[in-house]
Design a protein around this motif. Structure first.
Motif, PDB file in Angstrom:
ATOM      1  N   ILE A  59       3.705  28.120  74.022  1.00  0.00           N
ATOM      2  CA  ILE A  59       4.794  28.619  74.866  1.00  0.00           C
ATOM      3  C   ILE A  59       6.061  28.790  74.033  1.00  0.00           C
ATOM      4  O   ILE A  59       6.752  29.803  74.138  1.00  0.00           O
ATOM      5  N   ASN A  60       6.354  27.808  73.206  1.00  0.00           N
ATOM      6  CA  ASN A  60       7.543  27.876  72.360  1.00  0.00           C
ATOM      7  C   ASN A  60       7.471  29.075  71.410  1.00  0.00           C
ATOM      8  O   ASN A  60       8.438  29.842  71.302  1.00  0.00           O
ATOM      9  N   ASN A  61       6.349  29.238  70.720  1.00  0.00           N
ATOM     10  CA  ASN A  61       6.204  30.348  69.771  1.00  0.00           C
ATOM     11  C   ASN A  61       6.301  31.704  70.453  1.00  0.00           C
ATOM     12  O   ASN A  61       6.976  32.620  69.961  1.00  0.00           O
ATOM     13  N   LYS A  62       5.651  31.846  71.590  1.00  0.00           N
ATOM     14  CA  LYS A  62       5.701  33.125  72.306  1.00  0.00           C
ATOM     15  C   LYS A  62       7.088  33.385  72.878  1.00  0.00           C
ATOM     16  O   LYS A  62       7.536  34.526  72.908  1.00  0.00           O
ATOM     17  N   SER A  63       7.776  32.322  73.267  1.00  0.00           N
ATOM     18  CA  SER A  63       9.153  32.479  73.758  1.00  0.00           C
ATOM     19  C   SER A  63      10.081  32.932  72.646  1.00  0.00           C
ATOM     20  O   SER A  63      10.931  33.808  72.848  1.00  0.00           O
ATOM     21  N   LEU A  64       9.931  32.349  71.469  1.00  0.00           N
ATOM     22  CA  LEU A  64      10.750  32.759  70.321  1.00  0.00           C
ATOM     23  C   LEU A  64      10.466  34.207  69.930  1.00  0.00           C
ATOM     24  O   LEU A  64      11.381  34.964  69.604  1.00  0.00           O
ATOM     25  N   PHE A  65       9.184  34.594  69.985  1.00  0.00           N
ATOM     26  CA  PHE A  65       8.816  35.978  69.689  1.00  0.00           C
ATOM     27  C   PHE A  65       9.425  36.930  70.705  1.00  0.00           C
ATOM     28  O   PHE A  65       9.984  37.976  70.354  1.00  0.00           O
ATOM     29  N   LEU A  66       9.359  36.551  71.975  1.00  0.00           N
ATOM     30  CA  LEU A  66       9.932  37.373  73.044  1.00  0.00           C
ATOM     31  C   LEU A  66      11.438  37.506  72.857  1.00  0.00           C
ATOM     32  O   LEU A  66      12.001  38.596  72.991  1.00  0.00           O
ATOM     33  N   LYS A  67      12.099  36.411  72.541  1.00  0.00           N
ATOM     34  CA  LYS A  67      13.539  36.446  72.292  1.00  0.00           C
ATOM     35  C   LYS A  67      13.863  37.371  71.125  1.00  0.00           C
ATOM     36  O   LYS A  67      14.801  38.159  71.186  1.00  0.00           O
ATOM     37  N   SER A  68      13.077  37.294  70.076  1.00  0.00           N
ATOM     38  CA  SER A  68      13.290  38.160  68.916  1.00  0.00           C
ATOM     39  C   SER A  68      13.162  39.637  69.296  1.00  0.00           C
ATOM     40  O   SER A  68      13.980  40.470  68.884  1.00  0.00           O
ATOM     41  N   LEU A 115      13.603  40.929  72.289  1.00  0.00           N
ATOM     42  CA  LEU A 115      14.740  41.274  73.141  1.00  0.00           C
ATOM     43  C   LEU A 115      16.012  41.453  72.315  1.00  0.00           C
ATOM     44  O   LEU A 115      16.792  42.370  72.577  1.00  0.00           O
ATOM     45  N   ASP A 116      16.204  40.603  71.316  1.00  0.00           N
ATOM     46  CA  ASP A 116      17.355  40.758  70.425  1.00  0.00           C
ATOM     47  C   ASP A 116      17.296  42.097  69.688  1.00  0.00           C
ATOM     48  O   ASP A 116      18.305  42.793  69.573  1.00  0.00           O
ATOM     49  N   ASP A 117      16.102  42.446  69.203  1.00  0.00           N
ATOM     50  CA  ASP A 117      15.931  43.727  68.509  1.00  0.00           C
ATOM     51  C   ASP A 117      16.210  44.898  69.448  1.00  0.00           C
ATOM     52  O   ASP A 117      16.863  45.872  69.068  1.00  0.00           O
ATOM     53  N   PHE A 118      15.710  44.805  70.662  1.00  0.00           N
ATOM     54  CA  PHE A 118      15.920  45.875  71.639  1.00  0.00           C
ATOM     55  C   PHE A 118      17.400  46.006  71.977  1.00  0.00           C
ATOM     56  O   PHE A 118      17.925  47.113  72.064  1.00  0.00           O
ATOM     57  N   PHE A 119      18.069  44.876  72.143  1.00  0.00           N
ATOM     58  CA  PHE A 119      19.505  44.899  72.420  1.00  0.00           C
ATOM     59  C   PHE A 119      20.262  45.530  71.255  1.00  0.00           C
ATOM     60  O   PHE A 119      21.152  46.361  71.452  1.00  0.00           O
ATOM     61  N   GLN A 120      19.898  45.170  70.035  1.00  0.00           N
ATOM     62  CA  GLN A 120      20.541  45.743  68.850  1.00  0.00           C
ATOM     63  C   GLN A 120      20.304  47.251  68.787  1.00  0.00           C
ATOM     64  O   GLN A 120      21.212  48.021  68.502  1.00  0.00           O
ATOM     65  N   TYR A 121      19.077  47.667  69.080  1.00  0.00           N
ATOM     66  CA  TYR A 121      18.762  49.096  69.106  1.00  0.00           C
ATOM     67  C   TYR A 121      19.619  49.808  70.154  1.00  0.00           C
ATOM     68  O   TYR A 121      20.155  50.885  69.903  1.00  0.00           O
ATOM     69  N   SER A 122      19.739  49.199  71.326  1.00  0.00           N
ATOM     70  CA  SER A 122      20.539  49.805  72.398  1.00  0.00           C
ATOM     71  C   SER A 122      21.986  49.978  71.961  1.00  0.00           C
ATOM     72  O   SER A 122      22.606  51.013  72.223  1.00  0.00           O
ATOM     73  N   LYS A 123      22.529  48.962  71.312  1.00  0.00           N
ATOM     74  CA  LYS A 123      23.902  49.051  70.838  1.00  0.00           C
ATOM     75  C   LYS A 123      24.048  50.149  69.787  1.00  0.00           C
ATOM     76  O   LYS A 123      24.999  50.936  69.825  1.00  0.00           O
ATOM     77  N   LEU A 124      23.100  50.221  68.864  1.00  0.00           N
ATOM     78  CA  LEU A 124      23.190  51.213  67.796  1.00  0.00           C
ATOM     79  C   LEU A 124      22.975  52.637  68.303  1.00  0.00           C
ATOM     80  O   LEU A 124      23.539  53.576  67.752  1.00  0.00           O
TER      81      LEU A 124
END
Length: 96
Positions: A55-64, A66-75
């Motif tokens: 659960i922890n590993n998959k949560s960290l992957f999901l967060k990563s 989402l962070d990438d998607f947010f960064q893409y959206s900003k760019l």
């Protein structure tokens, strides 16, 4: 021009479909492991720890993701302004 707009719209829809799938996959896995823990469907503490680690590993992957998607959206937003400036370097000196 209308054809180009349609192509861009199709690309955007495909991109969002892919993002949705990529986000859903780890989330479903996380929910599955949480349900197994909630219903105490594990044999021992070692298996429980294994579920928690997954659960922890998959949560960290999901967060990563989402962070990438947010960064893409900003760019890709047109709200960002860039300050362009000329950088003088040795390469430029040598070329002169």
């Amino acid at each position: 021009m209308a054809s180009e707009l349609e192509k861009e719209d199709e690309k955007r829809k495909e991109f969002l479909t892919n993002i949705s799938h990529d986000l859903r996959t780890p989330l479903i896995s996380i929910l599955g492991y949480l349900n197994m823990i909630k219903e105490e469907k594990y044999e021992d503490e070692k298996e429980l720890e294994s579920y928690i680690d997954k659960i922890n590993n998959k949560s960290l992957f999901l967060k990563s993701m989402l962070d990438d998607f947010f960064q893409y959206s900003k760019l890709s937003s047109r709200d960002i302004q860039f300050n362009k400036e000329y950088i003088y370097s040795r390469i430029n000196k040598a070329a002169s």
